[in-house]
Design a protein around this motif. Structure first.
Motif, PDB file in Angstrom:
ATOM      1  N   THR A  58       0.836  -1.203   0.000  1.00 47.98           N
ATOM      2  CA  THR A  58       0.000   0.000   0.000  1.00 47.98           C
ATOM      3  C   THR A  58       0.872   1.255   0.000  1.00 47.98           C
ATOM      4  O   THR A  58       0.601   2.223  -0.728  1.00 47.98           O
ATOM      5  CB  THR A  58      -0.935   0.003   1.220  1.00 47.98           C
ATOM      6  OG1 THR A  58      -1.640  -1.238   1.275  1.00 47.98           O
ATOM      7  CG2 THR A  58      -1.946   1.133   1.122  1.00 47.98           C
ATOM      8  N   LEU A  59       1.923   1.254   0.799  1.00 52.24           N
ATOM      9  CA  LEU A  59       2.851   2.393   0.815  1.00 52.24           C
ATOM     10  C   LEU A  59       3.513   2.574  -0.551  1.00 52.24           C
ATOM     11  O   LEU A  59       3.693   3.712  -1.015  1.00 52.24           O
ATOM     12  CB  LEU A  59       3.912   2.187   1.890  1.00 52.24           C
ATOM     13  CG  LEU A  59       3.445   2.355   3.343  1.00 52.24           C
ATOM     14  CD1 LEU A  59       4.441   1.739   4.306  1.00 52.24           C
ATOM     15  CD2 LEU A  59       3.227   3.839   3.658  1.00 52.24           C
ATOM     16  N   GLU A 104       9.573   3.705   3.145  1.00 51.40           N
ATOM     17  CA  GLU A 104       8.771   3.033   4.167  1.00 51.40           C
ATOM     18  C   GLU A 104       8.310   1.674   3.678  1.00 51.40           C
ATOM     19  O   GLU A 104       8.275   0.698   4.443  1.00 51.40           O
ATOM     20  CB  GLU A 104       7.555   3.894   4.535  1.00 51.40           C
ATOM     21  CG  GLU A 104       7.878   5.150   5.321  1.00 51.40           C
ATOM     22  CD  GLU A 104       6.627   5.903   5.709  1.00 51.40           C
ATOM     23  OE1 GLU A 104       5.800   5.328   6.452  1.00 51.40           O
ATOM     24  OE2 GLU A 104       6.439   7.047   5.257  1.00 51.40           O
ATOM     25  N   ALA A 105       7.961   1.609   2.401  1.00 50.56           N
ATOM     26  CA  ALA A 105       7.530   0.330   1.829  1.00 50.56           C
ATOM     27  C   ALA A 105       8.651  -0.692   1.890  1.00 50.56           C
ATOM     28  O   ALA A 105       8.446  -1.847   2.295  1.00 50.56           O
ATOM     29  CB  ALA A 105       7.078   0.534   0.379  1.00 50.56           C
ATOM     30  N   ALA A 106       9.855  -0.281   1.515  1.00 50.81           N
ATOM     31  CA  ALA A 106      11.001  -1.194   1.537  1.00 50.81           C
ATOM     32  C   ALA A 106      11.262  -1.700   2.954  1.00 50.81           C
ATOM     33  O   ALA A 106      11.602  -2.881   3.155  1.00 50.81           O
ATOM     34  CB  ALA A 106      12.234  -0.497   0.977  1.00 50.81           C
ATOM     35  N   ASN A 146      11.004  -4.619  -6.466  1.00 54.52           N
ATOM     36  CA  ASN A 146      10.247  -3.632  -7.248  1.00 54.52           C
ATOM     37  C   ASN A 146      10.325  -2.250  -6.624  1.00 54.52           C
ATOM     38  O   ASN A 146      10.462  -1.230  -7.317  1.00 54.52           O
ATOM     39  CB  ASN A 146       8.785  -4.060  -7.364  1.00 54.52           C
ATOM     40  CG  ASN A 146       8.598  -5.264  -8.262  1.00 54.52           C
ATOM     41  OD1 ASN A 146       9.481  -5.624  -9.021  1.00 54.52           O
ATOM     42  ND2 ASN A 146       7.434  -5.886  -8.176  1.00 54.52           N
ATOM     43  N   THR A 147      10.240  -2.210  -5.289  1.00 52.83           N
ATOM     44  CA  THR A 147      10.317  -0.930  -4.587  1.00 52.83           C
ATOM     45  C   THR A 147      11.694  -0.294  -4.759  1.00 52.83           C
ATOM     46  O   THR A 147      11.808   0.917  -4.997  1.00 52.83           O
ATOM     47  CB  THR A 147      10.020  -1.136  -3.087  1.00 52.83           C
ATOM     48  OG1 THR A 147       8.744  -1.764  -2.945  1.00 52.83           O
ATOM     49  CG2 THR A 147       9.986   0.190  -2.356  1.00 52.83           C
TER      50      THR A 147
END
Length: 228
Positions: free
Chosen positions: A142-143, A151-153, A175-176
């Motif tokens: 979602t991030l 933050e996603a990583a 991907n991030t």
């Protein structure tokens, strides 16, 4: 494209957000047994059958919070997000400490593109169950959708630490990192994921893209060849 690269996980075989159950025996099925069976169907992509199985669990025990949270997962998988929200809310009413219910609610809200609310519910699930790997994974996805790549990583890294054998988390983290322009680190992630699941064509393709961005065209071609 984004939904393919950062998909939403709705269930894991025999997993209730940290609580693991054994496969059913021959005795009469309980509501819990039926939820285990339903999650297995959900994992296999048999979403309607899973939904019907969760309904049977609820029929046996109308006050079984996990039955409603499981049903919420199935409804989200079917794209019935408003119904999933209602079901998840009821699960929370029955048991405010049911981490899966907040996870299920987060999935439904994410399906409606209410990303900030989804993140809040994933965080609630994590607070109740700090080892809830899928909650970290879906929070990270979602991030990433919101462009909050660092933050996603970090979420994907936490998910990996909780279950290093779950190959897809390396794909999502890779991907991030690509979105952040960290192609070499992304390749390292993809390599780890490929070791765990050499048949993952998306992982090979994404690795090829990262190599191409580094102008390593020969190696990129080798990765793309694995997809064909």
């Amino acid at each position: 494209e984004r939904t393919e690269r950062f998909s939403m996980e709705v269930g894991v075989l025999y997993d209730f957000g940290g609580e693991t159950f054994q496969e059913m025996g021959e005795e009469e099925e309980s509501a819990e047994d039926l939820c285990v069976e339903g999650l297995a169907l959900l994992k296999l992509g048999k979403h309607q059958e899973a939904l019907e199985t969760f309904d049977l669990a609820i029929d046996i025990d109308p006050n079984y919070s996990k039955g409603y949270s499981c049903k919420g997962r199935a409804l989200s998988a079917l794209g019935l997000f408003e119904m999933a929200i209602s079901c998840s809310d009821h699960a929370i009413e029955l048991d405010p400490k049911n981490a899966m219910a907040f996870f299920s609610l987060g999935n439904a809200l994410r399906g409606l593109k209410k990303n900030e609310q989804a993140i809040e519910n994933y965080e609630d699930a994590i607070e109740l169950d700090p080892k809830f790997m899928l909650a970290y994974k879906n929070k990270g996805s979602t991030l990433a959708d919101m462009g909050e790549y660092e933050e996603a990583a970090a979420c994907f890294s936490k998910a990996i630490s909780l279950n290093p054998q779950y190959a897809r988390n390396y794909f999502y983290k890779g991907n991030t990192l690509c979105d952040m322009g960290n192609y070499q680190q992304a390749i390292e992630c993809y390599n780890q994921g490929i070791k765990l699941d050499p048949s993952d064509s998306e992982m090979h393709f994404s690795k090829g893209n990262a190599l191409e961005n580094l102008e390593m065209y020969h190696l990129a071609a080798e990765s793309y060849q694995q997809v064909i």
